[in-house]
Design a protein around this motif. Structure first.
Motif, PDB file in Angstrom:
ATOM      1  N   VAL A 110       0.861  -1.180   0.000  1.00 40.62           N
ATOM      2  CA  VAL A 110       0.000   0.000   0.000  1.00 40.62           C
ATOM      3  C   VAL A 110       0.900   1.234   0.000  1.00 40.62           C
ATOM      4  CG1 VAL A 110      -0.136   0.077   2.530  1.00 40.62           C
ATOM      5  CG2 VAL A 110      -1.949   1.136   1.166  1.00 40.62           C
ATOM      6  N   ALA A 111       0.451   2.306  -0.666  1.00 42.99           N
ATOM      7  CA  ALA A 111       1.197   3.566  -0.728  1.00 42.99           C
ATOM      8  C   ALA A 111       0.196   4.704  -0.817  1.00 42.99           C
ATOM      9  CB  ALA A 111       2.150   3.587  -1.928  1.00 42.99           C
ATOM     10  N   LEU A 147       6.335   4.713  -4.512  1.00 42.97           N
ATOM     11  CA  LEU A 147       6.024   5.821  -5.410  1.00 42.97           C
ATOM     12  C   LEU A 147       7.258   6.646  -5.719  1.00 42.97           C
ATOM     13  CD1 LEU A 147       2.687   7.128  -3.830  1.00 42.97           C
ATOM     14  CD2 LEU A 147       3.005   5.336  -5.543  1.00 42.97           C
ATOM     15  N   ASP A 148       7.385   7.023  -6.977  1.00 43.63           N
ATOM     16  CA  ASP A 148       8.335   8.040  -7.417  1.00 43.63           C
ATOM     17  C   ASP A 148       7.518   9.309  -7.613  1.00 43.63           C
ATOM     18  OD1 ASP A 148      10.245   9.637  -8.538  1.00 43.63           O
ATOM     19  OD2 ASP A 148      10.741   8.302 -10.205  1.00 43.63           O
ATOM     20  N   MET A 149       7.361  10.087  -6.551  1.00 43.36           N
ATOM     21  CA  MET A 149       6.461  11.237  -6.578  1.00 43.36           C
ATOM     22  C   MET A 149       6.872  12.308  -7.581  1.00 43.36           C
ATOM     23  SD  MET A 149       5.451  11.630  -2.537  1.00 43.36           S
ATOM     24  CE  MET A 149       4.796  13.256  -2.863  1.00 43.36           C
ATOM     25  N   PRO A 150       8.158  12.638  -7.731  1.00 46.99           N
ATOM     26  CA  PRO A 150       8.513  13.670  -8.711  1.00 46.99           C
ATOM     27  C   PRO A 150       8.073  13.342 -10.133  1.00 46.99           C
ATOM     28  CG  PRO A 150      10.341  13.299  -7.199  1.00 46.99           C
ATOM     29  CD  PRO A 150       9.327  12.227  -6.934  1.00 46.99           C
ATOM     30  N   ARG A 151       8.051  12.060 -10.512  1.00 44.80           N
ATOM     31  CA  ARG A 151       7.656  11.682 -11.869  1.00 44.80           C
ATOM     32  C   ARG A 151       6.233  11.125 -11.926  1.00 44.80           C
ATOM     33  NH1 ARG A 151      11.680   8.208 -15.153  1.00 44.80           N
ATOM     34  NH2 ARG A 151      11.021   9.549 -16.865  1.00 44.80           N
ATOM     35  N   ARG A 152       5.574  11.023 -10.775  1.00 46.38           N
ATOM     36  CA  ARG A 152       4.224  10.468 -10.697  1.00 46.38           C
ATOM     37  C   ARG A 152       4.152   9.083 -11.316  1.00 46.38           C
ATOM     38  NH1 ARG A 152       0.756  16.045 -11.709  1.00 46.38           N
ATOM     39  NH2 ARG A 152       1.336  16.969  -9.705  1.00 46.38           N
ATOM     40  N   LEU A 153       5.049   8.228 -10.819  1.00 46.47           N
ATOM     41  CA  LEU A 153       5.114   6.846 -11.248  1.00 46.47           C
ATOM     42  C   LEU A 153       5.007   5.930 -10.036  1.00 46.47           C
ATOM     43  CD1 LEU A 153       8.096   6.997 -13.790  1.00 46.47           C
ATOM     44  CD2 LEU A 153       5.667   6.850 -14.351  1.00 46.47           C
ATOM     45  N   LEU A 154       4.322   4.808 -10.222  1.00 48.68           N
ATOM     46  CA  LEU A 154       4.241   3.769  -9.194  1.00 48.68           C
ATOM     47  C   LEU A 154       5.114   2.600  -9.611  1.00 48.68           C
ATOM     48  CD1 LEU A 154       1.206   2.420  -7.271  1.00 48.68           C
ATOM     49  CD2 LEU A 154       2.537   0.807  -8.625  1.00 48.68           C
ATOM     50  N   ILE A 159      10.881  -5.858 -11.430  1.00 43.36           N
ATOM     51  CA  ILE A 159      10.414  -4.583 -10.888  1.00 43.36           C
ATOM     52  C   ILE A 159       9.924  -3.765 -12.067  1.00 43.36           C
ATOM     53  CG2 ILE A 159      11.055  -2.460  -9.689  1.00 43.36           C
ATOM     54  CD1 ILE A 159      13.158  -4.051  -8.177  1.00 43.36           C
ATOM     55  N   SER A 160       8.693  -3.279 -11.984  1.00 42.45           N
ATOM     56  CA  SER A 160       8.082  -2.534 -13.085  1.00 42.45           C
ATOM     57  C   SER A 160       7.520  -1.230 -12.558  1.00 42.45           C
ATOM     58  CB  SER A 160       6.964  -3.361 -13.735  1.00 42.45           C
ATOM     59  OG  SER A 160       7.434  -4.609 -14.183  1.00 42.45           O
ATOM     60  N   ARG A 161       7.104  -0.379 -13.482  1.00 43.68           N
ATOM     61  CA  ARG A 161       6.537   0.906 -13.101  1.00 43.68           C
ATOM     62  C   ARG A 161       5.347   1.216 -13.998  1.00 43.68           C
ATOM     63  NH1 ARG A 161      10.833   4.677 -16.354  1.00 43.68           N
ATOM     64  NH2 ARG A 161       9.450   5.017 -18.124  1.00 43.68           N
ATOM     65  N   VAL A 162       4.507   2.143 -13.563  1.00 44.20           N
ATOM     66  CA  VAL A 162       3.364   2.609 -14.338  1.00 44.20           C
ATOM     67  C   VAL A 162       2.995   3.998 -13.847  1.00 44.20           C
ATOM     68  CG1 VAL A 162       1.561   1.717 -12.792  1.00 44.20           C
ATOM     69  CG2 VAL A 162       1.109   1.884 -15.257  1.00 44.20           C
ATOM     70  N   GLY A 163       2.413   4.818 -14.728  1.00 42.33           N
ATOM     71  CA  GLY A 163       1.981   6.139 -14.330  1.00 42.33           C
ATOM     72  C   GLY A 163       0.799   6.084 -13.376  1.00 42.33           C
ATOM     73  N   PHE A 164       0.575   7.161 -12.655  1.00 37.61           N
ATOM     74  CA  PHE A 164      -0.546   7.221 -11.718  1.00 37.61           C
ATOM     75  C   PHE A 164      -1.891   7.060 -12.425  1.00 37.61           C
ATOM     76  CE2 PHE A 164       1.629   9.883  -8.140  1.00 37.61           C
ATOM     77  CZ  PHE A 164       2.506   8.829  -7.924  1.00 37.61           C
ATOM     78  N   ASP A 165      -1.916   7.230 -13.754  1.00 44.44           N
ATOM     79  CA  ASP A 165      -3.144   7.070 -14.514  1.00 44.44           C
ATOM     80  C   ASP A 165      -3.244   5.692 -15.159  1.00 44.44           C
ATOM     81  OD1 ASP A 165      -1.128   7.313 -16.325  1.00 44.44           O
ATOM     82  OD2 ASP A 165      -2.040   8.912 -17.504  1.00 44.44           O
TER      83      ASP A 165
END
Length: 605
Positions: free
Chosen positions: A333-334, A379-386, A396-402
């Motif tokens: 959770v974040a 969360l990578d808050m500066p880039r708005r990535l999870l 390890i993967s990432r995705v945008g907040f949208d």
């Protein structure tokens, strides 16, 4: 099939930690059949009113059997063996991008009429001479192209096809991953900048946090310890808190929160001064697998695998409640309170990552496919990535907040086979790995610059990074209406009502007529980094005069003139086939950067 690391276990077998496969009938039978005790670990004695999930050893109320929602992680409570004859699970509704088989199973629309039966009854290969685009647009988000046999989904210019049926906007900044934080892409040229609180390294272009070196706090079977991100100053914080439990932090007062694995007890630990006795905040709240702190509203969120829920409490534990229920197997959770977002991951038979408001309303699935067992998110808050770490796919993967711009950034190299904790800071991603007993890091863009920060850690668990820039102050979104309070946003989560909410509080002494003046409208971001691009442009305007900016832009147009139309074939990678490093689009020119702009060192990307 279940992958033990050395071999595959069958559906009716249990995957031991020792890489052995044993029959599910041996699970929780009181005998060590695995040789390492893993088949008897975490087993519970289920009473007559409960059903035993053989793979995990957990108990599920018999009232939940065959209710159409899996409560056992592998869906055993909804299987043919658990459901009496004639009793069937509740019908499952397929999404608009899926095709419904005769038995209710959902298949991607792109599998229909592909000359290969995917449904058990081969229904997906029936009536293939019709125009599938006439029904729900073939499941395509934008363009549907009918074929003599089947159909294809396509996207307009400036967009690309992901997962065979969905289109997303092309973001050259995210695709190239040249910039560490803010990015401006103009006429083939990238200009990078950093958020407030960071300074750009002239050598690597990485955004480094101002002030002291960040502290990495970790849990293990030897206690809670901390080390700086350079791997130095390794110290003990709480020797009595034993176990690889999840962690969270409140940076403002340097407080760390830790959950005891399997017991549902949550403790508070101070990082200041001499080691202090941990404070027990909550006790007996089930299997806590994830923790997160809302530093703006001073709330603590956690996932509860026993109650299949996300719970919330005040940091002073003056009130608490179940916020979101009915989840399968919630893990990580974040929270991002400045945007009003709550994120969580689920494992089990329907693994996914979702987003909601801080009050649990407005749920939005972000990842529902090509995901196996997400055990932690960050969360990578500066880039708005999870970011999420998947112990099943060992990535390890990432995705945008949208939910757009998904990318795999790290694949297992022997140090990602059994991950537990995850954290993102500056230009790196950090994780704990239980098979190699280590704490590792790598470049957050592509997995390069891998290193072992700490070796020989006994059962490493949750991670949390401590630095002021990770929890910035500012006006927070108050509720789901996108409003920002001018004064104070008060969480109304514990009043006993069925609908938790956040309310703007007017200043003392104001009249009721002034209440409307306490809220200003605030538009939440759409695609990831769309507003950071605007922020980067604004920062350039501040640095350069309007006249100079106009001259620079005119020079770019005259010198480069790249084509505005991008070849969709360059971006037609499927969601499950995202590369570790995406190459630039063919024909995309990279213009020389003038001395007035930052010259980047790209050797580490």
């Amino acid at each position: 099939m279940y992958d033990t690391g050395l071999r595959h276990c069958k559906k009716d077998e249990f995957a031991c930690s020792s890489s052995r496969c044993v029959s599910l009938r041996f699970r929780c039978d009181g005998t060590d059949d695995c040789g390492d005790g893993s088949d008897e670990a975490s087993c519970q004695n289920c009473t007559a009113d409960f059903f035993l999930c053989e793979r995990t050893g957990s108990c599920v109320a018999r009232a939940k059997l065959c209710d159409g929602r899996p409560d056992c992680p592998d869906g055993q409570d909804e299987g043919a063996d658990a459901c009496p004859s004639g009793q069937h699970p509740a019908p499952h509704t397929c999404s608009i991008s899926e095709f419904s088989c005769g038995d209710g199973q959902c298949m991607p629309h792109s599998w229909r009429c592909d000359h290969s039966p995917d449904c058990a009854d081969a229904r997906d290969e029936d009536d293939c001479d019709q125009n599938e685009c006439l029904v729900n647009n073939g499941g395509c988000s934008h363009l549907c192209v009918d074929q003599p046999m089947g159909f294809l989904c396509d996207c307009p210019a400036g967009m690309r096809l992901v997962h065979d049926s969905q289109c997303e906007e092309i973001d050259m900044c995210l695709d190239s991953d040249v910039c560490n934080q803010l990015c401006v892409h103009v006429n083939g040229t990238f200009s990078c900048d950093c958020h407030e609180g960071y300074l750009m390294s002239p050598r690597t272009g990485e955004c480094k946090a101002k002030g002291d070196v960040a502290q990495l706090v970790l849990s293990s079977s030897e206690g809670v310890r901390r080390v700086n991100t350079a791997g130095m100053e390794y110290r003990e914080m709480a020797a009595h808190l034993l176990g690889p439990g999840p962690m969270a932090a409140l940076t403002a007062n340097r407080t760390v929160y830790w959950a005891r694995p399997g017991q549902g007890s949550i403790y508070r630990i101070s990082m200041d001064g001499k080691p202090l006795e941990p404070v027990l905040l909550l006790k007996g709240h089930g299997a806590v697998l994830g923790l997160a702190v809302d530093w703006i509203h001073e709330l603590l969120y956690w996932t509860n695998a026993d109650t299949h829920s996300i719970d919330v409490a005040r940091l002073d534990v003056s009130a608490q409640r179940l916020l979101i229920g009915g989840l399968a197997m919630p893990t990580g959770v974040a929270v991002e309170p400045l945007l009003g977002f709550l994120f969580w991951a689920e494992g089990g038979s329907s693994p996914r990552i979702e987003r909601a408001g801080l009050d649990g309303e407005g749920r939005l699935p972000l990842i529902t496919s090509a995901i196996w067992n997400p055990v932690a998110i960050s969360l990578d808050m500066p880039r708005r990535l999870l970011y999420w770490v998947d112990s099943g796919m060992r990535t390890i993967s990432r995705v945008g907040f949208d939910g757009q711009h998904r990318k795999t950034v790290v694949e297992s190299n022997g140090y990602l086979d059994r991950p537990f904790g995850l954290a993102v800071f500056e230009g790196h991603v950090y994780w704990s790995e239980q098979d190699t007993h280590s704490i590792c890091s790598a470049d957050k863009h592509n997995g390069s610059l891998f290193r072992v920060i700490l070796p020989n850690i006994a059962s490493p668990g949750g991670l949390v990074l401590i630095h002021p820039v990770l929890q910035p102050k500012g006006p927070a979104v108050c509720g789901n209406n996108g409003g920002v309070c001018l004064y104070e946003c008060e969480p109304d989560l514990f009043s006993g009502t069925s609908s938790p909410s956040f309310t703007c509080i007017p200043p003392k002494g104001s009249s009721g007529d002034d209440v409307d003046d306490t809220v200003v409208s605030h538009t939440l971001p759409g695609p990831a980094l769309s507003d950071t691009t605007s922020a980067g442009i604004l920062s350039l305007i501040v640095v350069l005069s309007v006249l100079l900016a106009g001259v620079v832009l005119w020079w770019w147009r005259e010198e480069c003139r790249p084509s505005r139309t991008l070849d969709l074939q360059d971006f037609s990678l499927k969601e499950s086939q995202d590369p570790l490093i995406q190459a630039p689009a063919r024909g995309m020119e990279v213009c020389p950067v003038k001395d007035t702009l930052l010259k980047l060192d790209l050797d580490h990307y």
